[in-house]
Design a protein around this motif. Sequence first.
Motif: not given
Length: 176
Positions: A43-70
């Motif tokens: 469940e925790n892994i699934s929630e984390n995946c949903k969070t990362l997927s939701n970030l993609n709606k931002l239309n900020l590719p560099k910010t999303v990459e920074w957050l996803q690889t932090f």
Amino acid sequence: MKIHSLSNSEVIRFANHDFMNHLQLIKMYLELGKVDEAKNTIENISENCKTLSNLNKLNLPKTVEWLQTFQWRYPSIDFNLKSHVEHPVNMKKDVQIVEYLEKTIIHVYDHLDPYTEQQLFIEVESNKNEFKLTLDLRGYWEAPQFKQQELPNMKVQTYEQTNKIWKYVLSLEQEW
């Protein structure tokens, strides 16, 4: 400012490593008969995946990459992320957002106390009226106060900045 980025092969290697660690943890729980813990891990892994997927709606590719690889670039900090993105953001601010985030982390990273747990919580919120990113860093570091610079069309509100807590909210003026 040079952003510490990862190559594609490094990202794939880190992602595969994390995937295998999660599978091993689930397998261990199942072998020990701890079915509820295995379910909670899934469940925790699934929630984390949903969070990362939701970030993609931002239309900020560099910010999303920074957050996803932090967590792979700054392993000394335990990273937690929440995302509530309902509306994209003006992409013109993408590099500026990443540069500010990177400067703040680099400011303290080399000064972290290795004997203290460091935790970073970032919450991203975006709707058609506002974009805000809350950074809340807790732990211990020996770095001087960060000197906040003026940023065009970006506002940074610092709520607390000590050598144990640093909390600020970065928001964008409406241009979208």
